[in-house]
Write a protein that holds these residues in place. Structure first.
Motif, PDB file in Angstrom:
ATOM      1  N   SER A  49       7.746  46.297  16.298  1.00 34.94           N
ATOM      2  CA  SER A  49       7.439  44.899  15.859  1.00 34.94           C
ATOM      3  C   SER A  49       8.081  43.996  17.165  1.00 34.94           C
ATOM      4  N   LYS A  50       8.577  44.504  17.729  1.00 40.34           N
ATOM      5  CA  LYS A  50       8.994  43.506  18.938  1.00 40.34           C
ATOM      6  C   LYS A  50       8.001  42.764  19.523  1.00 40.34           C
ATOM      7  N   PHE A  51       6.625  43.266  19.681  1.00 38.98           N
ATOM      8  CA  PHE A  51       5.811  42.513  20.407  1.00 38.98           C
ATOM      9  C   PHE A  51       4.889  41.678  19.437  1.00 38.98           C
ATOM     10  N   ILE A  52       5.434  41.441  18.005  1.00 36.29           N
ATOM     11  CA  ILE A  52       4.566  40.689  17.335  1.00 36.29           C
ATOM     12  C   ILE A  52       5.503  39.762  16.170  1.00 36.29           C
ATOM     13  N   ASP A  53       5.177  38.532  16.153  1.00 42.59           N
ATOM     14  CA  ASP A  53       5.913  37.928  14.979  1.00 42.59           C
ATOM     15  C   ASP A  53       5.907  38.540  13.714  1.00 42.59           C
ATOM     16  N   ALA A  54       7.250  38.893  13.222  1.00 40.10           N
ATOM     17  CA  ALA A  54       7.451  39.711  11.969  1.00 40.10           C
ATOM     18  C   ALA A  54       8.841  39.258  11.595  1.00 40.10           C
ATOM     19  N   LEU A  55       9.044  39.595  10.047  1.00 40.98           N
ATOM     20  CA  LEU A  55      10.042  39.710   9.375  1.00 40.98           C
ATOM     21  C   LEU A  55      10.605  41.058   9.366  1.00 40.98           C
ATOM     22  N   ALA A  56      11.535  41.166  10.624  1.00 43.49           N
ATOM     23  CA  ALA A  56      11.577  42.754  10.915  1.00 43.49           C
ATOM     24  C   ALA A  56      13.238  42.935  11.619  1.00 43.49           C
ATOM     25  N   ILE A  57      13.710  44.032  11.037  1.00 45.18           N
ATOM     26  CA  ILE A  57      14.961  44.265  11.695  1.00 45.18           C
ATOM     27  C   ILE A  57      14.931  45.688  12.164  1.00 45.18           C
ATOM     28  N   GLN A  58      15.950  45.940  13.240  1.00 45.49           N
ATOM     29  CA  GLN A  58      15.827  47.228  14.084  1.00 45.49           C
ATOM     30  C   GLN A  58      16.715  48.064  13.462  1.00 45.49           C
ATOM     31  N   ALA A  59      16.320  49.432  13.557  1.00 44.11           N
ATOM     32  CA  ALA A  59      17.264  50.464  13.198  1.00 44.11           C
ATOM     33  C   ALA A  59      17.021  51.576  14.123  1.00 44.11           C
ATOM     34  N   ARG A  60      18.121  52.564  14.451  1.00 45.06           N
ATOM     35  CA  ARG A  60      17.740  53.708  15.291  1.00 45.06           C
ATOM     36  C   ARG A  60      18.657  54.954  14.874  1.00 45.06           C
ATOM     37  N   THR A  61      19.656  54.684  13.854  1.00 55.00           N
ATOM     38  CA  THR A  61      20.393  55.804  13.427  1.00 55.00           C
ATOM     39  C   THR A  61      20.566  55.620  12.059  1.00 55.00           C
ATOM     40  N   ILE A  62      20.935  56.820  11.172  1.00 52.91           N
ATOM     41  CA  ILE A  62      21.220  56.903  10.043  1.00 52.91           C
ATOM     42  C   ILE A  62      22.285  55.775   9.430  1.00 52.91           C
ATOM     43  N   ASN A  63      23.284  55.461  10.481  1.00 48.84           N
ATOM     44  CA  ASN A  63      24.266  54.378  10.092  1.00 48.84           C
ATOM     45  C   ASN A  63      23.888  52.998   9.984  1.00 48.84           C
ATOM     46  N   ASP A  64      22.724  52.804  10.929  1.00 50.44           N
ATOM     47  CA  ASP A  64      22.098  51.439  10.977  1.00 50.44           C
ATOM     48  C   ASP A  64      21.277  51.260   9.411  1.00 50.44           C
ATOM     49  N   LEU A  65      20.552  52.357   9.024  1.00 48.53           N
ATOM     50  CA  LEU A  65      20.046  52.354   7.499  1.00 48.53           C
ATOM     51  C   LEU A  65      20.923  52.184   6.716  1.00 48.53           C
ATOM     52  N   GLY A  66      21.879  52.838   6.686  1.00 50.89           N
ATOM     53  CA  GLY A  66      23.079  52.564   5.714  1.00 50.89           C
ATOM     54  C   GLY A  66      23.653  51.101   5.610  1.00 50.89           C
ATOM     55  N   GLU A  67      23.719  50.395   6.827  1.00 49.11           N
ATOM     56  CA  GLU A  67      24.176  49.313   6.765  1.00 49.11           C
ATOM     57  C   GLU A  67      23.383  48.236   6.390  1.00 49.11           C
ATOM     58  N   ILE A  68      22.163  48.385   6.848  1.00 49.58           N
ATOM     59  CA  ILE A  68      20.725  47.521   6.519  1.00 49.58           C
ATOM     60  C   ILE A  68      20.835  47.545   4.682  1.00 49.58           C
ATOM     61  N   ALA A  69      20.877  48.847   4.268  1.00 52.04           N
ATOM     62  CA  ALA A  69      20.835  49.074   2.829  1.00 52.04           C
ATOM     63  C   ALA A  69      21.972  48.165   2.134  1.00 52.04           C
ATOM     64  N   GLN A  70      23.165  48.362   2.572  1.00 54.24           N
ATOM     65  CA  GLN A  70      24.281  47.758   1.897  1.00 54.24           C
ATOM     66  C   GLN A  70      24.125  46.348   2.043  1.00 54.24           C
ATOM     67  N   ALA A  71      23.720  45.667   3.226  1.00 59.10           N
ATOM     68  CA  ALA A  71      23.621  44.046   3.191  1.00 59.10           C
ATOM     69  C   ALA A  71      22.369  43.559   2.498  1.00 59.10           C
ATOM     70  N   ILE A  72      21.485  44.337   2.173  1.00 62.00           N
ATOM     71  CA  ILE A  72      20.267  44.192   1.380  1.00 62.00           C
ATOM     72  C   ILE A  72      20.807  44.011  -0.249  1.00 62.00           C
ATOM     73  N   ARG A  73      21.474  45.095  -0.423  1.00 63.51           N
ATOM     74  CA  ARG A  73      22.130  45.434  -1.880  1.00 63.51           C
ATOM     75  C   ARG A  73      23.238  43.996  -2.058  1.00 63.51           C
ATOM     76  N   ALA A  74      24.129  43.670  -1.075  1.00 62.29           N
ATOM     77  CA  ALA A  74      24.862  42.531  -1.457  1.00 62.29           C
ATOM     78  C   ALA A  74      24.023  41.383  -1.758  1.00 62.29           C
ATOM     79  N   LYS A  75      23.093  41.005  -0.999  1.00 53.84           N
ATOM     80  CA  LYS A  75      22.132  39.920  -1.069  1.00 53.84           C
ATOM     81  C   LYS A  75      21.471  39.904  -2.235  1.00 53.84           C
ATOM     82  N   ASN A  76      20.871  41.064  -2.802  1.00 57.44           N
ATOM     83  CA  ASN A  76      20.442  41.197  -4.094  1.00 57.44           C
ATOM     84  C   ASN A  76      21.099  40.827  -5.138  1.00 57.44           C
ATOM     85  N   ALA A  77      22.627  41.151  -4.892  1.00 59.74           N
ATOM     86  CA  ALA A  77      23.692  40.823  -6.008  1.00 59.74           C
ATOM     87  C   ALA A  77      23.718  39.208  -6.144  1.00 59.74           C
ATOM     88  N   GLU A  78      23.861  38.723  -4.801  1.00 60.64           N
ATOM     89  CA  GLU A  78      24.157  37.292  -4.682  1.00 60.64           C
ATOM     90  C   GLU A  78      23.093  36.449  -5.228  1.00 60.64           C
TER      91      GLU A  78
END
Length: 249
Positions: A49-78
Protein backbone atom coordinates in the motif's frame (compact mmCIF):
# COMPACT_ATOMS: atom_id res chain seq x y z
CA UNK A 1 -38.35 -16.71 29.97
CA UNK A 2 -36.95 -19.82 28.32
CA UNK A 3 -35.92 -20.41 24.73
CA UNK A 4 -38.60 -19.47 22.20
CA UNK A 5 -38.50 -21.56 19.04
CA UNK A 6 -39.33 -19.82 15.74
CA UNK A 7 -42.66 -20.68 14.12
CA UNK A 8 -42.20 -18.65 10.92
CA UNK A 9 -39.30 -17.88 8.60
CA UNK A 10 -36.88 -15.40 10.12
CA UNK A 11 -36.21 -12.49 7.70
CA UNK A 12 -32.65 -12.18 6.39
CA UNK A 13 -30.57 -9.70 8.38
CA UNK A 14 -27.45 -9.63 6.18
CA UNK A 15 -27.20 -8.50 2.54
CA UNK A 16 -23.52 -7.71 2.08
CA UNK A 17 -20.69 -10.13 2.91
CA UNK A 18 -19.46 -9.47 6.44
CA UNK A 19 -16.38 -11.61 5.80
CA UNK A 20 -14.99 -11.45 2.28
CA UNK A 21 -11.92 -13.22 0.92
CA UNK A 22 -10.30 -11.95 -2.28
CA UNK A 23 -7.40 -13.87 -3.78
CA UNK A 24 -5.49 -13.81 -7.04
CA UNK A 25 -2.10 -13.47 -8.64
CA UNK A 26 0.26 -10.74 -7.41
CA UNK A 27 -0.25 -7.39 -9.20
CA UNK A 28 -3.82 -8.32 -10.15
CA UNK A 29 -5.07 -5.01 -8.75
CA UNK A 30 -6.45 -6.19 -5.41
CA UNK A 31 -4.77 -3.60 -3.16
CA UNK A 32 -5.33 -0.72 -5.59
CA UNK A 33 -9.04 -1.46 -5.77
CA UNK A 34 -9.35 -1.96 -2.01
CA UNK A 35 -7.64 1.38 -1.40
CA UNK A 36 -10.65 3.04 -3.03
CA UNK A 37 -13.21 1.17 -0.94
CA UNK A 38 -14.84 3.67 1.38
CA UNK A 39 -13.97 3.57 5.11
CA UNK A 40 -11.64 0.61 4.71
CA UNK A 41 -8.51 0.35 6.88
CA UNK A 42 -5.87 -1.76 5.16
CA UNK A 43 -3.54 -3.55 7.56
CA UNK A 44 -0.59 -3.96 5.23
CA UNK A 45 1.73 -6.86 6.06
CA UNK A 46 4.03 -6.55 3.03
CA UNK A 47 4.20 -2.85 2.16
CA UNK A 48 2.19 -2.93 -1.06
CA UNK A 49 0.00 0.00 0.00
CA UNK A 50 3.03 2.31 0.26
CA UNK A 51 2.90 2.84 -3.50
CA UNK A 52 -0.69 4.13 -3.58
CA UNK A 53 -2.87 6.57 -1.65
CA UNK A 54 -4.59 4.42 0.94
CA UNK A 55 -6.07 4.39 4.44
CA UNK A 56 -3.40 1.96 5.61
CA UNK A 57 -1.22 0.99 8.54
CA UNK A 58 1.88 -1.18 8.39
CA UNK A 59 2.38 -4.35 10.48
CA UNK A 60 5.22 -6.88 10.41
CA UNK A 61 4.91 -8.84 13.67
CA UNK A 62 2.24 -10.39 15.86
CA UNK A 63 2.95 -7.64 18.39
CA UNK A 64 2.23 -5.02 15.72
CA UNK A 65 -1.12 -6.67 15.05
CA UNK A 66 -1.92 -6.77 18.76
CA UNK A 67 -1.12 -3.08 19.18
CA UNK A 68 -3.24 -2.14 16.17
CA UNK A 69 -6.18 -4.18 17.45
CA UNK A 70 -5.86 -2.62 20.89
CA UNK A 71 -5.83 0.90 19.42
CA UNK A 72 -8.89 0.20 17.26
CA UNK A 73 -10.71 -1.35 20.23
CA UNK A 74 -10.02 1.77 22.29
CA UNK A 75 -11.21 4.03 19.45
CA UNK A 76 -14.39 1.98 19.07
CA UNK A 77 -15.08 2.42 22.78
CA UNK A 78 -14.39 6.16 22.55
CA UNK A 79 -16.82 6.81 19.67
CA UNK A 80 -19.41 4.23 20.76
CA UNK A 81 -19.40 2.28 17.47
CA UNK A 82 -16.96 0.68 15.05
CA UNK A 83 -14.55 3.45 14.04
CA UNK A 84 -13.79 1.70 10.74
CA UNK A 85 -16.65 0.16 8.80
CA UNK A 86 -14.24 -2.21 7.10
CA UNK A 87 -10.84 -3.68 7.93
CA UNK A 88 -8.68 -5.48 5.36
CA UNK A 89 -5.69 -7.70 6.12
CA UNK A 90 -3.31 -7.82 3.16
CA UNK A 91 -2.23 -10.57 2.81
CA UNK A 92 -3.06 -14.06 4.10
CA UNK A 93 0.27 -15.70 3.19
CA UNK A 94 2.22 -13.15 5.19
CA UNK A 95 -0.31 -13.42 8.04
CA UNK A 96 0.43 -17.13 8.23
CA UNK A 97 4.17 -16.39 8.52
CA UNK A 98 3.60 -13.78 11.21
CA UNK A 99 1.40 -16.17 13.20
CA UNK A 100 4.04 -18.91 13.41
CA UNK A 101 5.52 -17.52 16.63
CA UNK A 102 2.03 -17.19 18.10
CA UNK A 103 1.30 -20.80 17.11
CA UNK A 104 4.44 -21.90 18.93
CA UNK A 105 3.26 -20.04 22.02
CA UNK A 106 -0.11 -21.78 21.85
CA UNK A 107 1.61 -25.16 21.63
CA UNK A 108 3.90 -24.40 24.58
CA UNK A 109 0.82 -23.71 26.70
CA UNK A 110 -0.19 -27.36 26.34
CA UNK A 111 1.05 -30.23 28.49
CA UNK A 112 2.81 -31.82 25.52
CA UNK A 113 4.52 -28.65 24.42
CA UNK A 114 5.52 -27.05 27.71
CA UNK A 115 9.18 -28.06 27.29
CA UNK A 116 9.34 -27.73 23.50
CA UNK A 117 12.15 -25.46 22.25
CA UNK A 118 11.33 -25.37 18.51
CA UNK A 119 10.30 -22.42 16.38
CA UNK A 120 8.14 -24.12 13.71
CA UNK A 121 5.11 -26.12 14.81
CA UNK A 122 4.72 -27.66 11.35
CA UNK A 123 7.78 -29.82 12.10
CA UNK A 124 5.96 -31.65 14.92
CA UNK A 125 5.43 -35.38 14.39
CA UNK A 126 2.42 -36.61 12.39
CA UNK A 127 1.42 -33.07 11.44
CA UNK A 128 0.19 -32.32 14.96
CA UNK A 129 1.48 -28.76 14.84
CA UNK A 130 -0.69 -27.57 11.97
CA UNK A 131 -3.61 -27.31 14.38
CA UNK A 132 -1.82 -24.61 16.36
CA UNK A 133 -0.96 -22.62 13.24
CA UNK A 134 -4.59 -22.82 12.13
CA UNK A 135 -5.75 -21.73 15.58
CA UNK A 136 -3.33 -18.80 15.61
CA UNK A 137 -4.44 -17.50 12.21
CA UNK A 138 -8.13 -17.93 13.07
CA UNK A 139 -7.69 -16.08 16.37
CA UNK A 140 -6.12 -13.09 14.62
CA UNK A 141 -8.85 -13.04 11.97
CA UNK A 142 -11.57 -13.27 14.62
CA UNK A 143 -9.92 -10.47 16.60
CA UNK A 144 -10.18 -8.03 13.70
CA UNK A 145 -13.60 -9.27 12.54
CA UNK A 146 -14.94 -8.21 15.93
CA UNK A 147 -13.61 -4.66 15.47
CA UNK A 148 -15.46 -3.72 12.26
CA UNK A 149 -18.71 -4.25 10.38
CA UNK A 150 -17.16 -5.95 7.34
CA UNK A 151 -13.84 -7.77 7.27
CA UNK A 152 -11.76 -8.54 4.17
CA UNK A 153 -8.84 -10.95 3.82
CA UNK A 154 -6.59 -10.66 0.75
CA UNK A 155 -4.60 -13.64 -0.45
CA UNK A 156 -2.31 -14.84 -3.20
CA UNK A 157 -3.24 -17.80 -5.35
CA UNK A 158 -1.64 -21.21 -5.62
CA UNK A 159 -2.36 -24.03 -8.01
CA UNK A 160 -3.42 -27.33 -6.52
CA UNK A 161 -4.64 -30.69 -7.76
CA UNK A 162 -8.18 -31.82 -7.15
CA UNK A 163 -10.30 -34.66 -8.51
CA UNK A 164 -13.34 -34.38 -10.76
CA UNK A 165 -15.12 -37.42 -12.20
CA UNK A 166 -12.15 -39.56 -11.29
CA UNK A 167 -9.68 -37.31 -13.12
CA UNK A 168 -7.07 -35.00 -11.63
CA UNK A 169 -7.58 -31.34 -12.59
CA UNK A 170 -5.85 -28.11 -11.66
CA UNK A 171 -7.65 -25.82 -9.22
CA UNK A 172 -6.83 -22.44 -7.74
CA UNK A 173 -6.73 -21.99 -3.97
CA UNK A 174 -5.71 -19.28 -1.56
CA UNK A 175 -2.02 -19.68 -0.71
CA UNK A 176 -2.13 -21.09 2.83
CA UNK A 177 -0.50 -24.23 4.18
CA UNK A 178 -2.28 -27.56 4.51
CA UNK A 179 -6.00 -27.44 5.31
CA UNK A 180 -5.84 -23.84 6.49
CA UNK A 181 -6.93 -22.40 3.15
CA UNK A 182 -10.12 -24.48 2.98
CA UNK A 183 -10.90 -23.79 6.65
CA UNK A 184 -10.41 -20.04 6.30
CA UNK A 185 -12.50 -19.95 3.12
CA UNK A 186 -15.20 -22.03 4.79
CA UNK A 187 -15.58 -19.33 7.44
CA UNK A 188 -16.16 -16.59 4.85
CA UNK A 189 -19.45 -15.27 3.50
CA UNK A 190 -17.92 -14.82 0.05
CA UNK A 191 -14.73 -15.91 -1.70
CA UNK A 192 -13.79 -14.19 -4.95
CA UNK A 193 -11.00 -14.76 -7.44
CA UNK A 194 -9.45 -11.49 -8.67
CA UNK A 195 -7.98 -11.28 -12.15
CA UNK A 196 -7.23 -8.74 -14.85
CA UNK A 197 -8.66 -8.65 -18.35
CA UNK A 198 -7.38 -5.83 -20.56
CA UNK A 199 -7.97 -2.64 -18.54
CA UNK A 200 -10.50 -4.28 -16.21
CA UNK A 201 -10.10 -5.87 -12.79
CA UNK A 202 -12.64 -8.63 -12.20
CA UNK A 203 -13.84 -10.51 -9.12
CA UNK A 204 -15.27 -13.89 -10.02
CA UNK A 205 -17.70 -15.57 -7.65
CA UNK A 206 -18.55 -18.05 -10.39
CA UNK A 207 -17.37 -21.61 -9.84
CA UNK A 208 -15.65 -23.10 -12.82
CA UNK A 209 -16.49 -26.63 -11.71
CA UNK A 210 -12.81 -27.52 -11.22
CA UNK A 211 -12.76 -27.30 -7.44
CA UNK A 212 -11.57 -23.70 -7.45
CA UNK A 213 -13.02 -21.86 -4.45
CA UNK A 214 -15.28 -19.05 -5.70
CA UNK A 215 -18.60 -18.68 -3.92
CA UNK A 216 -20.86 -16.25 -2.11
CA UNK A 217 -23.87 -16.39 0.18
CA UNK A 218 -25.05 -12.90 -0.81
CA UNK A 219 -27.54 -13.29 -3.66
CA UNK A 220 -26.47 -10.17 -5.58
CA UNK A 221 -22.93 -11.53 -6.15
CA UNK A 222 -23.42 -15.31 -5.99
CA UNK A 223 -22.31 -17.01 -9.20
CA UNK A 224 -21.35 -13.74 -10.88
CA UNK A 225 -18.24 -12.30 -12.48
CA UNK A 226 -18.06 -8.62 -11.51
CA UNK A 227 -15.94 -5.84 -12.99
CA UNK A 228 -14.70 -4.11 -9.83
CA UNK A 229 -12.34 -1.60 -11.46
CA UNK A 230 -11.41 -0.13 -14.82
CA UNK A 231 -8.15 1.55 -15.70
CA UNK A 232 -8.19 5.11 -17.02
CA UNK A 233 -5.87 6.73 -19.57
CA UNK A 234 -4.23 8.88 -16.89
CA UNK A 235 -3.14 5.83 -14.86
CA UNK A 236 -5.92 6.09 -12.28
CA UNK A 237 -8.68 3.52 -11.78
CA UNK A 238 -12.40 3.79 -11.30
CA UNK A 239 -13.90 1.28 -8.87
CA UNK A 240 -17.42 -0.10 -8.56
CA UNK A 241 -17.62 -1.39 -5.00
CA UNK A 242 -21.38 -0.84 -4.92
CA UNK A 243 -21.58 -4.01 -7.02
CA UNK A 244 -20.28 -5.98 -4.01
CA UNK A 245 -21.39 -3.82 -1.09
CA UNK A 246 -24.91 -2.63 -1.81
CA UNK A 247 -25.75 0.77 -0.30
CA UNK A 248 -27.55 0.51 3.01
CA UNK A 249 -31.20 1.50 2.87
Amino acid sequence: MGLVLPTTKVPATSTNPQYLILYGLPKAGKTSALAQLEDNLIIDLEGGSKFIDALAIQARTINDLGEIAQAIRAKNAEVGHNFYKRITIDNATRLEDICMGYACTLYRKTELGKNWKGDDVTTLARGAGYKYLRDAVKKVIDMFKDLCDEFILVGHVKDSITEKDGQEVNAKEIDLVGKLGKIVCGMADAVGYVYRKDNETHISFKSGGDGTVMEARAKHIAGKDIVIATGNDDGTITTYWDRVYKPEV
